[in-house]
Design an enzyme around this catalytic site. Sequence first.
Site, PDB file in Angstrom:
ATOM      1  N   GLY A 234      78.913  21.190  34.845  1.00 58.39           N
ATOM      2  CA  GLY A 234      77.941  22.245  35.317  1.00 58.39           C
ATOM      3  C   GLY A 234      77.830  22.104  36.882  1.00 58.39           C
ATOM      4  O   GLY A 234      77.179  22.573  38.066  1.00 58.39           O
ATOM      5  N   TYR A 311      84.416  33.772  45.186  1.00 56.88           N
ATOM      6  CA  TYR A 311      83.663  33.348  44.859  1.00 56.88           C
ATOM      7  C   TYR A 311      82.581  33.333  46.604  1.00 56.88           C
ATOM      8  O   TYR A 311      81.769  32.868  46.532  1.00 56.88           O
ATOM      9  CB  TYR A 311      83.192  32.244  44.374  1.00 56.88           C
ATOM     10  CG  TYR A 311      84.205  31.877  42.789  1.00 56.88           C
ATOM     11  CD1 TYR A 311      83.630  32.956  41.942  1.00 56.88           C
ATOM     12  CD2 TYR A 311      84.894  30.975  43.140  1.00 56.88           C
ATOM     13  CE1 TYR A 311      84.990  31.749  40.776  1.00 56.88           C
ATOM     14  CE2 TYR A 311      85.838  30.683  41.859  1.00 56.88           C
ATOM     15  CZ  TYR A 311      85.640  31.384  40.710  1.00 56.88           C
ATOM     16  OH  TYR A 311      86.629  30.961  39.978  1.00 56.88           O
ATOM     17  N   CYS A 340      98.907  39.061  51.752  1.00 58.60           N
ATOM     18  CA  CYS A 340      98.834  41.310  52.902  1.00 58.60           C
ATOM     19  C   CYS A 340      98.090  41.085  51.618  1.00 58.60           C
ATOM     20  O   CYS A 340      97.533  42.141  51.279  1.00 58.60           O
ATOM     21  CB  CYS A 340     100.045  41.228  52.556  1.00 58.60           C
ATOM     22  SG  CYS A 340     101.190  40.776  53.321  1.00 58.60           S
TER      23      CYS A 340
HETATM   24  N1  LLP Z   1      82.503  23.544  29.715  1.00 63.16           N
HETATM   25  C1  LLP Z   1      83.600  24.091  29.640  1.00 63.16           C
HETATM   26  C2  LLP Z   1      83.270  25.376  28.507  1.00 63.16           C
HETATM   27  C3  LLP Z   1      83.886  24.618  30.324  1.00 63.16           C
HETATM   28  O1  LLP Z   1      84.145  26.203  30.823  1.00 63.16           O
HETATM   29  C4  LLP Z   1      84.067  24.612  32.305  1.00 63.16           C
HETATM   30  C5  LLP Z   1      84.383  25.576  32.923  1.00 63.16           C
HETATM   31  C6  LLP Z   1      83.958  23.189  32.159  1.00 63.16           C
HETATM   32  C7  LLP Z   1      83.219  22.269  30.360  1.00 63.16           C
HETATM   33  C8  LLP Z   1      82.856  22.723  33.596  1.00 63.16           C
HETATM   34  O2  LLP Z   1      82.190  23.022  34.938  1.00 63.16           O
HETATM   35  P1  LLP Z   1      82.100  22.267  35.546  1.00 63.16           P
HETATM   36  O3  LLP Z   1      81.245  21.015  35.569  1.00 63.16           O
HETATM   37  O4  LLP Z   1      83.121  21.858  36.359  1.00 63.16           O
HETATM   38  O5  LLP Z   1      81.185  22.934  36.513  1.00 63.16           O
HETATM   39  N2  LLP Z   1      86.530  28.692  39.252  1.00 63.16           N
HETATM   40  C9  LLP Z   1      84.921  28.898  38.982  1.00 63.16           C
HETATM   41  C10 LLP Z   1      84.629  27.972  38.064  1.00 63.16           C
HETATM   42  C11 LLP Z   1      85.293  28.065  36.633  1.00 63.16           C
HETATM   43  C12 LLP Z   1      84.456  27.436  35.687  1.00 63.16           C
HETATM   44  C13 LLP Z   1      84.359  27.401  34.417  1.00 63.16           C
HETATM   45  N3  LLP Z   1      84.409  26.701  33.274  1.00 63.16           N
HETATM   46  C14 LLP Z   1      84.809  28.120  40.532  1.00 63.16           C
HETATM   47  O6  LLP Z   1      85.810  27.800  41.369  1.00 63.16           O
HETATM   48  O7  LLP Z   1      83.774  27.942  40.938  1.00 63.16           O
END
Ligand code: LLP
Length: 414
Positions: A234, A311, A340
């Site tokens: 995150g 987003y 489109c």
């Molecule tokens: N662990 C779990 C259980 C997750 O669901 C996620 C992301 C991560 C780790 C990794 O999170 P990160 O470090 O990448 O923030 N499509 C969205 C982001 C969705 C994230 C989903 N889960 C975007 O483009 O902002």
Amino acid sequence: MFQYQAKTLYCENKPLADIAQSVGTPLYVYSKSELLRRARAYRAYPGALVCYAVKANGNPILLRLLGEEGLGADVTSGGELFLALQAAIPAKRIIYSGVGKRRDEIEMALAASIRALHVESMMELDVIAAVAQDMGRVAHVGVRVNPDIPAQTHPYDSTGRLDHKFGVPRESAVTLLHRAAEHPFLNPVGLAAHIGSQITSLAPYRRLVAFLVELANDMAAAGIDLEYVDVGGGLGIDYGQNGTPPIEEWIETVSQPVENAGYELVVEPGRSIVGPAGVLLTEVLYNKEQGAKYFVIVDAGMNDLIRPAMYDANHPLWPVRQRFNTDAPIVPLNVVGPICETGDFLARERLLPQPQVGDLLALMQAGAYGFAMSSNYNGRLRLPEVLVDGDQCELIRHRQNLEHLLDGVPISGE
Ligand code: LLP
């Protein structure tokens, strides 16, 4: 690493324009050194198991590189598990998160002997136990707890409040861990959480890690000794508007309390490893002024990078060639694609010199959730991906061709 030299944008020592020339546009370009620098920043803390979140970018060549750096994988489907294993990431460094694991996916995880499945409901624990028993194998499980901590991010990127579908509340986590401890085919090994994505403050993580350590200690007092505490991923990246803590500071913040309490630390970063290592390159097709708006129509669309539409994400927009002595007026540009849909924009109202037809534009910070979320919508072909290493580049995914649009379709007469 992307920078200008003589007003021309480079990825490492390779001009982006050269890559566009040889591979065609649109395309994704990644910097190997930036990817590795970020992976190593996480790995610099020796005690942690860094499970890269495959969903951010599952290109098998990138996965292989990350695996060679000692990273593991956080997978969220049988497909991602397949990709991680195929990239030779050791099963003992793979964890499986997600609220909706199917039976066949659980079987696949148990057959591969991954480190742990992270359970997100009582019903799921029962299914894992049943599958484990049928297979005659002990399933190592972690419980994903929902700590009800706000993440201060886009609502779709927040996952740690009780009105979200993820994890289980504290009391249920305790029940699940006891149940797992009592079951002959289950072994409770960890406690996990993931409160959201694109989080740019350390404060929620301080709360989260204290919460998890306290709960793990309570479990130890009740006779259940867990091996690890997983704080999820995150950590945000800089999309140009907000700063974000460096990886080193984040890992320091979450590691100290976990280490002091004597647990192994597991982390699941995705975006912060691969996001700044990638750009989407696109070519200007047309300029169009309409209803007091300046539209720049480019050859990439929302099917290639859906984050702005989904987003309202702001990917910095950099011209691949900065023009000298340009007479181009500086206007609020709306960079839109060929799809489109009115929502098909890549950048909105950016004050920049109006580009000319044939100019190349780079959407920065696009390595995470870019290609990974792309689709064939509007009959568009998925993009090629190029990995740059110094002045060398390697095509790590071919552009699809029209035949791919027929994949899986039984066409009569054939
Ligand atoms: N662990 C779990 C259980 C997750 O669901 C996620 C992301 C991560 C780790 C990794 O999170 P990160 O470090 O990448 O923030 N499509 C969205 C982001 C969705 C994230 C989903 N889960 C975007 O483009 O902002």
